[in-house]
Scaffold this active site. Sequence first.
Site, PDB file in Angstrom:
ATOM      1  N   TYR A  27     -11.291  18.803 -16.461  1.00 34.57           N
ATOM      2  CA  TYR A  27     -11.852  17.452 -16.551  1.00 34.57           C
ATOM      3  C   TYR A  27     -13.092  17.364 -15.644  1.00 34.57           C
ATOM      4  O   TYR A  27     -13.042  17.754 -14.473  1.00 34.57           O
ATOM      5  CB  TYR A  27     -10.777  16.461 -16.105  1.00 34.57           C
ATOM      6  N   ARG A  82       0.843  -1.209   0.000  1.00 41.95           N
ATOM      7  CA  ARG A  82       0.000   0.000   0.000  1.00 41.95           C
ATOM      8  C   ARG A  82       0.869   1.246   0.000  1.00 41.95           C
ATOM      9  O   ARG A  82       0.475   2.309  -0.468  1.00 41.95           O
ATOM     10  CB  ARG A  82      -0.960   0.010   1.199  1.00 41.95           C
ATOM     11  N   ASP A 124      -2.580  19.589 -14.694  1.00 44.65           N
ATOM     12  CA  ASP A 124      -2.948  18.301 -15.291  1.00 44.65           C
ATOM     13  C   ASP A 124      -2.343  18.291 -16.686  1.00 44.65           C
ATOM     14  O   ASP A 124      -2.758  19.061 -17.562  1.00 44.65           O
ATOM     15  CB  ASP A 124      -4.478  18.168 -15.320  1.00 44.65           C
ATOM     16  N   LYS A 148      -4.438   7.181 -19.854  1.00 49.92           N
ATOM     17  CA  LYS A 148      -4.488   7.709 -21.220  1.00 49.92           C
ATOM     18  C   LYS A 148      -3.199   7.307 -21.960  1.00 49.92           C
ATOM     19  O   LYS A 148      -2.976   6.136 -22.172  1.00 49.92           O
ATOM     20  CB  LYS A 148      -4.714   9.226 -21.175  1.00 49.92           C
TER      21      LYS A 148
HETATM   22  C1  PLP Z   1      -9.176  10.850 -17.680  1.00 52.11           C
HETATM   23  C2  PLP Z   1      -8.674  12.126 -17.106  1.00 52.11           C
HETATM   24  C3  PLP Z   1      -8.505  12.290 -15.728  1.00 52.11           C
HETATM   25  C4  PLP Z   1      -8.908  11.227 -14.736  1.00 52.11           C
HETATM   26  O1  PLP Z   1      -8.129  10.113 -14.861  1.00 52.11           O
HETATM   27  P1  PLP Z   1      -8.638   8.628 -14.452  1.00 52.11           P
HETATM   28  O2  PLP Z   1      -7.445   7.820 -14.695  1.00 52.11           O
HETATM   29  O3  PLP Z   1      -9.800   8.328 -15.338  1.00 52.11           O
HETATM   30  O4  PLP Z   1      -9.054   8.705 -13.023  1.00 52.11           O
HETATM   31  C5  PLP Z   1      -7.975  13.471 -15.268  1.00 52.11           C
HETATM   32  N1  PLP Z   1      -7.655  14.463 -16.118  1.00 52.11           N
HETATM   33  C6  PLP Z   1      -7.825  14.358 -17.444  1.00 52.11           C
HETATM   34  C7  PLP Z   1      -7.447  15.491 -18.319  1.00 52.11           C
HETATM   35  C8  PLP Z   1      -8.349  13.192 -17.979  1.00 52.11           C
HETATM   36  O5  PLP Z   1      -8.533  13.107 -19.300  1.00 52.11           O
END
Ligand code: PLP
Length: 386
Positions: free
Chosen positions: A111, A58, A182, A207
């Site tokens: 997001y 963890r 982000d 992604k």
């Molecule tokens: C998909 C996404 C997230 C969230 O990520 P997860 O892995 O689905 O929790 C955050 N920011 C952006 C820009 C995203 O496209």
Amino acid sequence: MGIDDTRVSDNTLLVHDERHSEGAVAPPIYQTSLFTFESYQAMVDRFSGASTAPVYSRVDNPTVSVLLDKMCQLEQGEAAAAFSSGIGAISNAILGQVKSGDRIVCVEHVYPDTYRLLKGMCARFGVTTDFVDGRDLAAIEKALPGARIVYLESPNTWVMQEQDITSIAKMAKAEGVTSIVDNSWASPIYQKPLLAGIDLVVHSASKYISGHSDTVAGVLVGSKPIIDKLKLDTTPYLGAKLSAQEASLLLRGLRTLPLRMQRHQESALIIAKRLAEHSSVTRVHHPALAPVSYSLLKGYGGLFSFELGDEKNVPRFCDSLSLFRLGVSWGGHESLVMPAEASINQSGEHRAAVDFGVSPRTIRLFVGLEDPEELWSDLSQAFAGA
Ligand SMILES: *Cc1c(COP(=O)(O)O)cnc(C)c1O
């Protein structure tokens, strides 16, 4: 780890590993919950901080550590942490720094689940958020004094707007505000916000870093004091750890990240430029088609959106596509289409379209690794039918 002028290129960094045990070219997957100690003293040393041996998955796991080391080198950050989702990374980054009464400055059109985290859960704990136009530097400067965090998403992932990351990082530093970006859209291949003075970078590793649509994961990279503090007082208690199996999938994805990004970039640019000329399209949202002087982007990904002339045609257009499949997320091998109205308008969110910068005519495309001319044929026939 750390910032190093003599570092190798991203291409070499991502395929060249230290030798693993037995000469393996991929690190072993440490499929274990706990790690035992050879002696009483070894255990005492670990808990007193005299050793860094892993204790419990963890908190730390050697396969995950290999990933963290790679991510630090790639983003040129000092330290990193990995999570079971991108939103796990975001919630840890935010909840680890705020207390009741604090205020966050966040750019508009982030997001959707980040927006819901800030508007919903954070607000319930007495943490408020001011949403500001990310292109309006004066508005951001005005909102910063007294804030705890400034949260950016550049480019964002519905209308692909960029923010002036360098200027905002400087203003945040002057005000003692933690800056977070982000960076999922650009990936570390095309944008490295830490080099522009940002404190923490977030990735939804679900992604591009995974790149194969087979895992959900998240990563934070940034300043050592911030990551160390998160690991001391937040991440062990929120428990959103990344598994060794998934760390291994992300390491596999990283090896081809530069190649995949190049292909996404080329194919998406071909398609975005043709869409911009198409009589059924009124607008294309792609950073290459609306360049800003302050952009940090060294390249573009496969995600962009456009406006169809008539919203009545959106359902038929989406249903006519065969290579672009209807689905959320992006960043994998396969092309996807996402109509804004259908996907964002979750129950009770009547202002959703405004909050995310979209209209009922907005359609988002993710251009995958298929042949770009075949993708264009798919879109052309869907326009003809819509
Ligand atoms: C998909 C996404 C997230 C969230 O990520 P997860 O892995 O689905 O929790 C955050 N920011 C952006 C820009 C995203 O496209």
